[in-house]
Design an enzyme around this catalytic site. Structure first.
Site, PDB file in Angstrom:
ATOM      1  N   HIS A 183      -7.024  -7.887  -0.144  1.00  0.00           N
ATOM      2  CA  HIS A 183      -6.977  -6.681   0.682  1.00  0.00           C
ATOM      3  C   HIS A 183      -7.817  -6.926   1.927  1.00  0.00           C
ATOM      4  O   HIS A 183      -9.042  -6.732   1.923  1.00  0.00           O
ATOM      5  CB  HIS A 183      -7.498  -5.505  -0.139  1.00  0.00           C
ATOM      6  CG  HIS A 183      -7.156  -4.188   0.451  1.00  0.00           C
ATOM      7  ND1 HIS A 183      -5.922  -3.600   0.300  1.00  0.00           N
ATOM      8  CD2 HIS A 183      -7.865  -3.343   1.231  1.00  0.00           C
ATOM      9  CE1 HIS A 183      -5.898  -2.453   0.935  1.00  0.00           C
ATOM     10  NE2 HIS A 183      -7.071  -2.280   1.516  1.00  0.00           N
ATOM     11  N   HIS A 194      -3.412  -4.101   2.969  1.00  0.00           N
ATOM     12  CA  HIS A 194      -4.366  -3.398   3.841  1.00  0.00           C
ATOM     13  C   HIS A 194      -3.830  -3.126   5.252  1.00  0.00           C
ATOM     14  O   HIS A 194      -4.097  -2.062   5.801  1.00  0.00           O
ATOM     15  CB  HIS A 194      -5.708  -4.118   3.946  1.00  0.00           C
ATOM     16  CG  HIS A 194      -6.706  -3.430   4.840  1.00  0.00           C
ATOM     17  ND1 HIS A 194      -7.253  -2.199   4.538  1.00  0.00           N
ATOM     18  CD2 HIS A 194      -7.240  -3.787   6.045  1.00  0.00           C
ATOM     19  CE1 HIS A 194      -8.099  -1.849   5.509  1.00  0.00           C
ATOM     20  NE2 HIS A 194      -8.097  -2.781   6.432  1.00  0.00           N
ATOM     21  N   GLU A 244      -4.456   2.126  -3.107  1.00  0.00           N
ATOM     22  CA  GLU A 244      -5.744   2.561  -2.548  1.00  0.00           C
ATOM     23  C   GLU A 244      -5.614   3.639  -1.473  1.00  0.00           C
ATOM     24  O   GLU A 244      -6.614   4.241  -1.090  1.00  0.00           O
ATOM     25  CB  GLU A 244      -6.528   1.353  -2.021  1.00  0.00           C
ATOM     26  CG  GLU A 244      -6.086   0.873  -0.684  1.00  0.00           C
ATOM     27  CD  GLU A 244      -7.238   0.791   0.318  1.00  0.00           C
ATOM     28  OE1 GLU A 244      -8.400   0.888  -0.077  1.00  0.00           O
ATOM     29  OE2 GLU A 244      -6.942   0.661   1.511  1.00  0.00           O
ATOM     30  N   ASN A 245      -4.386   3.887  -0.987  1.00  0.00           N
ATOM     31  CA  ASN A 245      -4.181   4.943   0.019  1.00  0.00           C
ATOM     32  C   ASN A 245      -3.304   6.076  -0.516  1.00  0.00           C
ATOM     33  O   ASN A 245      -2.793   6.881   0.251  1.00  0.00           O
ATOM     34  CB  ASN A 245      -3.506   4.373   1.278  1.00  0.00           C
ATOM     35  CG  ASN A 245      -4.255   3.239   1.908  1.00  0.00           C
ATOM     36  OD1 ASN A 245      -3.767   2.118   1.987  1.00  0.00           O
ATOM     37  ND2 ASN A 245      -5.471   3.510   2.360  1.00  0.00           N
ATOM     38  N   HIS A 281      -0.796  -2.620   6.243  1.00  0.00           N
ATOM     39  CA  HIS A 281       0.367  -1.715   6.152  1.00  0.00           C
ATOM     40  C   HIS A 281       1.570  -2.220   6.947  1.00  0.00           C
ATOM     41  O   HIS A 281       2.566  -1.511   7.073  1.00  0.00           O
ATOM     42  CB  HIS A 281       0.024  -0.283   6.599  1.00  0.00           C
ATOM     43  CG  HIS A 281      -1.031   0.387   5.775  1.00  0.00           C
ATOM     44  ND1 HIS A 281      -1.293   1.736   5.836  1.00  0.00           N
ATOM     45  CD2 HIS A 281      -1.891  -0.114   4.864  1.00  0.00           C
ATOM     46  CE1 HIS A 281      -2.280   2.041   5.006  1.00  0.00           C
ATOM     47  NE2 HIS A 281      -2.660   0.919   4.409  1.00  0.00           N
ATOM     48  N   ASN A 312     -10.550  -1.156   0.124  1.00  0.00           N
ATOM     49  CA  ASN A 312     -11.788  -0.607   0.681  1.00  0.00           C
ATOM     50  C   ASN A 312     -11.954   0.883   0.379  1.00  0.00           C
ATOM     51  O   ASN A 312     -13.065   1.398   0.366  1.00  0.00           O
ATOM     52  CB  ASN A 312     -11.868  -0.856   2.193  1.00  0.00           C
ATOM     53  CG  ASN A 312     -10.615  -0.441   2.923  1.00  0.00           C
ATOM     54  OD1 ASN A 312      -9.499  -0.831   2.543  1.00  0.00           O
ATOM     55  ND2 ASN A 312     -10.758   0.342   3.965  1.00  0.00           N
ATOM     56  N   HIS A 313     -10.843   1.602   0.115  1.00  0.00           N
ATOM     57  CA  HIS A 313     -10.932   3.044  -0.187  1.00  0.00           C
ATOM     58  C   HIS A 313     -10.988   3.343  -1.688  1.00  0.00           C
ATOM     59  O   HIS A 313     -10.736   4.478  -2.094  1.00  0.00           O
ATOM     60  CB  HIS A 313      -9.737   3.783   0.431  1.00  0.00           C
ATOM     61  CG  HIS A 313      -9.773   3.830   1.922  1.00  0.00           C
ATOM     62  ND1 HIS A 313     -10.832   4.369   2.619  1.00  0.00           N
ATOM     63  CD2 HIS A 313      -8.892   3.393   2.856  1.00  0.00           C
ATOM     64  CE1 HIS A 313     -10.601   4.263   3.916  1.00  0.00           C
ATOM     65  NE2 HIS A 313      -9.439   3.666   4.095  1.00  0.00           N
ATOM     66  N   ASP A 317       0.821  -1.225   0.000  1.00  0.00           N
ATOM     67  CA  ASP A 317       0.000   0.000   0.000  1.00  0.00           C
ATOM     68  C   ASP A 317       0.855   1.276   0.000  1.00  0.00           C
ATOM     69  O   ASP A 317       1.608   1.512   0.938  1.00  0.00           O
ATOM     70  CB  ASP A 317      -0.898   0.058   1.239  1.00  0.00           C
ATOM     71  CG  ASP A 317      -1.826  -1.138   1.374  1.00  0.00           C
ATOM     72  OD1 ASP A 317      -1.377  -2.283   1.207  1.00  0.00           O
ATOM     73  OD2 ASP A 317      -3.008  -0.922   1.693  1.00  0.00           O
TER      74      ASP A 317
HETATM   75 FE   FE2 Z   1      -7.299  -0.737   2.967  1.00  0.00          FE
END
Ligand code: FE2
Length: 259
Positions: free
Chosen positions: A152, A177, A39-40, A179, A67-68, A8
């Site tokens: 994820h 996810h 995604e982040n 991290h 999820n983001h 990520d």
């Molecule tokens: Fe995530």
């Protein structure tokens, strides 16, 4: 075929460390293909079209999400142009069909997919096991050599369970996810597995988030605005080698570069 999968990428410090290291890492490891979880990448939540384009220009071949995925609403207007973005099949919002990609490299043809876990990501995801079974059904006529899954998910057990249930189909199951990079890389049941690839983001942080702001928000329950930590970054990723004859994984090796 050698793939570099990057964990990520969190905020600007994560983007900057990827920018500064990617060229040399590709050269050092003789990488054929780069996949990164983005995604982040836009201030910790989501991705923008501009960041996506910069990643591609800098040498990332495919970007997976989580999820983001839809946290930056503007991407909905650009998804049709973002043909190297792969989003979770089982996100409750389904405003695109960028759910999987057939990738061909060095005579290997694999299906890149992105699946969300259910445990502690509940509101964003549909059942990962049922959903991946649907992906298998929908893509069976594409005849990939294997499926590469960015899984994820929050919990370690759910990721291992996914591997155990689907290993007849997968060539790589790489977690994202949390991290935090785990040290359990292995070839299990003929599939490359790592519970979590870790993050590229500020090292002195709460998984990329500013420590003081997180204390104010979570412990003191103050109404703060989500703040990404600033400072030197860690780079986390994993190298996976596939035999071009057998089209199976033969080696997996973590990369973790701390400041
Ligand atoms: Fe995530």
């Amino acid at each position: 075929m050698r793939i570099l999968f990057i964990g990520d990428i969190v905020g600007k410090s994560g983007r900057d460390i990827v920018s500064s290291l990617l060229y040399s890492l590709k050269k050092q490891y003789q990488v054929d293909l780069v996949i990164a979880n983005g995604e982040n990448s836009a201030h910790g939540k989501g991705i923008t079209h501009k960041i996506y384009r910069k990643f591609i220009e800098e040498g990332i071949d495919y970007i997976t999400m989580g999820n983001h995925t839809y946290s930056k609403g503007e991407i909905v207007d650009h998804l049709s142009e973002m043909d190297r973005l792969v989003v979770p099949y089982n996100h409750v919002k389904r405003t695109t069909d960028n759910f999987y990609k057939i990738v061909e490299c060095k005579g290997i043809r694999f299906c890149l997919t992105n699946i969300l876990g259910k445990v502690l990501i509940g509101e964003a995801s549909l059942d990962p096991f049922e959903s991946f079974q649907v992906v298998l059904n929908e893509t069976k006529d594409l005849h990939p050599d294997f499926y590469f899954v960015d899984l994820h998910a929050e919990t370690t057990a759910e990721k291992r369970l996914f591997l155990e249930y689907f290993h007849h189909y997968t060539g790589a199951v790489i977690g994202t996810h949390t991290h935090v990079q785990t040290a359990d890389e292995a070839i299990i049941h003929d599939c490359a597995f790592l519970t979590d690839a870790g993050m590229c983001g500020t090292y002195d942080s709460i998984i990329g988030r500013d420590i003081n702001e997180t204390i104010e928000c979570v412990i003191h329950q103050e109404c703060t605005s989500y703040t990404i930590a600033q400072g030197a970054a860690i780079f986390c990723g994993v190298i996976i080698d596939f035999d071009e004859e057998t089209k199976r994984p033969v080696h997996i090796e973590r990369i973790q570069i701390r400041p």
